[in-house]
Design an enzyme around this catalytic site. Structure first.
Site, PDB file in Angstrom:
ATOM      1  N   GLN A  10       0.818  -1.213   0.000  1.00 36.72           N
ATOM      2  CA  GLN A  10       0.000   0.000   0.000  1.00 36.72           C
ATOM      3  C   GLN A  10       0.853   1.266   0.000  1.00 36.72           C
ATOM      4  O   GLN A  10       0.699   2.139  -0.861  1.00 36.72           O
ATOM      5  CB  GLN A  10      -0.893   0.033   1.246  1.00 36.72           C
ATOM      6  CG  GLN A  10      -1.921  -1.057   1.343  1.00 36.72           C
ATOM      7  CD  GLN A  10      -2.754  -0.877   2.594  1.00 36.72           C
ATOM      8  OE1 GLN A  10      -3.770  -0.185   2.572  1.00 36.72           O
ATOM      9  NE2 GLN A  10      -2.335  -1.470   3.703  1.00 36.72           N
ATOM     10  N   THR A  59       3.705  -7.675   7.682  1.00 34.48           N
ATOM     11  CA  THR A  59       2.545  -7.040   8.307  1.00 34.48           C
ATOM     12  C   THR A  59       1.402  -8.003   8.618  1.00 34.48           C
ATOM     13  O   THR A  59       0.326  -7.559   9.039  1.00 34.48           O
ATOM     14  CB  THR A  59       2.005  -5.918   7.408  1.00 34.48           C
ATOM     15  OG1 THR A  59       1.659  -6.458   6.121  1.00 34.48           O
ATOM     16  CG2 THR A  59       3.039  -4.807   7.235  1.00 34.48           C
ATOM     17  N   TYR A 122       4.333  -9.439  15.945  1.00 35.43           N
ATOM     18  CA  TYR A 122       4.428  -8.362  14.961  1.00 35.43           C
ATOM     19  C   TYR A 122       4.922  -7.076  15.618  1.00 35.43           C
ATOM     20  O   TYR A 122       5.896  -6.453  15.169  1.00 35.43           O
ATOM     21  CB  TYR A 122       3.074  -8.128  14.294  1.00 35.43           C
ATOM     22  CG  TYR A 122       3.004  -6.836  13.508  1.00 35.43           C
ATOM     23  CD1 TYR A 122       3.770  -6.658  12.362  1.00 35.43           C
ATOM     24  CD2 TYR A 122       2.182  -5.786  13.929  1.00 35.43           C
ATOM     25  CE1 TYR A 122       3.716  -5.467  11.651  1.00 35.43           C
ATOM     26  CE2 TYR A 122       2.125  -4.601  13.218  1.00 35.43           C
ATOM     27  CZ  TYR A 122       2.892  -4.435  12.084  1.00 35.43           C
ATOM     28  OH  TYR A 122       2.844  -3.262  11.385  1.00 35.43           O
ATOM     29  N   LYS A 126       8.627  -5.121  15.113  1.00 31.76           N
ATOM     30  CA  LYS A 126       8.745  -3.727  14.680  1.00 31.76           C
ATOM     31  C   LYS A 126       9.473  -2.894  15.733  1.00 31.76           C
ATOM     32  O   LYS A 126      10.277  -2.012  15.393  1.00 31.76           O
ATOM     33  CB  LYS A 126       7.356  -3.147  14.417  1.00 31.76           C
ATOM     34  CG  LYS A 126       6.639  -3.763  13.226  1.00 31.76           C
ATOM     35  CD  LYS A 126       7.316  -3.450  11.904  1.00 31.76           C
ATOM     36  CE  LYS A 126       7.096  -2.032  11.469  1.00 31.76           C
ATOM     37  NZ  LYS A 126       7.656  -1.759  10.117  1.00 31.76           N
ATOM     38  N   TRP A 148      -3.600   1.832  11.329  1.00 32.04           N
ATOM     39  CA  TRP A 148      -4.862   1.598  10.610  1.00 32.04           C
ATOM     40  C   TRP A 148      -4.797   2.116   9.162  1.00 32.04           C
ATOM     41  O   TRP A 148      -5.665   2.838   8.692  1.00 32.04           O
ATOM     42  CB  TRP A 148      -6.030   2.250  11.349  1.00 32.04           C
ATOM     43  CG  TRP A 148      -6.318   1.675  12.698  1.00 32.04           C
ATOM     44  CD1 TRP A 148      -5.445   1.059  13.548  1.00 32.04           C
ATOM     45  CD2 TRP A 148      -7.578   1.698  13.391  1.00 32.04           C
ATOM     46  NE1 TRP A 148      -6.077   0.695  14.719  1.00 32.04           N
ATOM     47  CE2 TRP A 148      -7.386   1.076  14.648  1.00 32.04           C
ATOM     48  CE3 TRP A 148      -8.840   2.200  13.074  1.00 32.04           C
ATOM     49  CZ2 TRP A 148      -8.411   0.917  15.577  1.00 32.04           C
ATOM     50  CZ3 TRP A 148      -9.851   2.054  14.008  1.00 32.04           C
ATOM     51  CH2 TRP A 148      -9.645   1.418  15.235  1.00 32.04           C
TER      52      TRP A 148
END
Length: 286
Positions: A10, A59, A122, A126, A148
């Site tokens: 994205q 992700t 996750y 990170k 989000w």
């Protein structure tokens, strides 16, 4: 020249849309091996980037609970390797991180200086990537945490909701997880700004306002019907996190404090998440 690590996700897609072909180069998983210092140098040295934006990440939040090594490889080891390369070549690095580095027990917007307390693999991977950069001497870098994220590109909550709303007679959506939906186009602008201006430190970027996943879904349906993306509205029932168990725990509250946006990123436009959502869904109609 800005080099984007990531090609099809994205954010990587939005970054490529936002930069002209003369301003950027995007490298996907087949173009660069982030596990190898030598491969990183081979892929990057000839292009001499002024800055690198790392839009590549593992992700899959739930899968990470079962694929810990893969999550840490891309979210921590690869970040460390990129950081060491950038430090050795005096290249500015923009690293994108997440609200999942926090545990979600806060009752007010989370400061950039709040301690990292991830709930799952996750978030922990990170957080490890962030910590790796902090320990690299002479590295010029910026960490941008977000939350989000959705886009016209890739798989995300907006696309999933539109599909389910077209297929199902009704939906049940979690209403006790609170955050701020973020259009990846605005996030891409923040990353480019940080790369071009060599912004340093940790910053938070999300769209303005607060919502639950239920609120987000209701807005998606309202705008979808209005714009003709959906034929009709269906009932949406608010449920609790306990009603929808997942392998990975989610932060109950992940509203990020965005004070730096009014200072360091003051030149960039900010808008409420509902306005941003409508703009993005207008792009879907085109």
């Amino acid at each position: 020249m800005i080099t984007i690590i990531g090609k099809s996700g994205q954010l990587a897609s939005e970054l490529q849309e936002s930069l002209s072909s003369f301003e950027k180069r995007a490298l996907g998983r087949h173009d660069i091996d982030l596990m190898s210092h030598g491969a990183i140098a081979t892929a990057l040295d000839s292009h001499k980037p002024a800055a690198i934006i790392n839009a590549s990440a593992y992700t899959a939040v739930d899968k990470a609970e079962y694929e810990k090594e893969a999550a840490y490889a891309l979210n921590s080891t690869a970040v460390k390797n990129l950081g060491e390369y950038c430090a050795s070549r005096n290249i500015h690095l923009v690293q994108v991180s997440t609200d999942y580095v926090f545990n979600g027990t806060h009752s007010s917007p989370i400061s950039t200086e709040a301690p990292r307390q991830p709930l799952g693999v996750y978030g922990a991977s990170k957080a490890a990537g962030e910590e790796a950069l902090e320990h690299i001497e002479a590295l010029s870098y910026c960490i941008i945490r977000t939350a989000w994220v959705y886009s016209v590109f890739g798989n995300n909550f907006v696309h999933t909701m539109l599909r389910l709303m077209a297929e199902k007679p009704q939906l049940r959506v979690v209403a006790d997880q609170i955050g701020s939906p973020t259009w990846a186009k605005g996030l891409a602008a923040a990353c480019i700004f940080a790369a071009e201006r060599k912004v340093s430190g940790i910053h938070h970027w999300t769209d303005l306002g607060v919502a639950s996943w239920y609120d987000f879904a209701v807005a998606i349906q309202r705008i979808g019907v209005k714009q003709g993306l959906l034929n009709t509205a269906i009932p949406i029932q608010p449920i609790t996190t306990a009603d929808f168990p997942t392998p990975a725990a989610r932060p109950a509250y992940s509203v990020l404090d965005k004070q730096s946006l009014t200072k360091v990123f003051a030149e960039l436009p900010q808008d409420h998440w509902e306005n941003q959502l409508e703009k993005m869904m207008t792009d879907l109609v085109k």
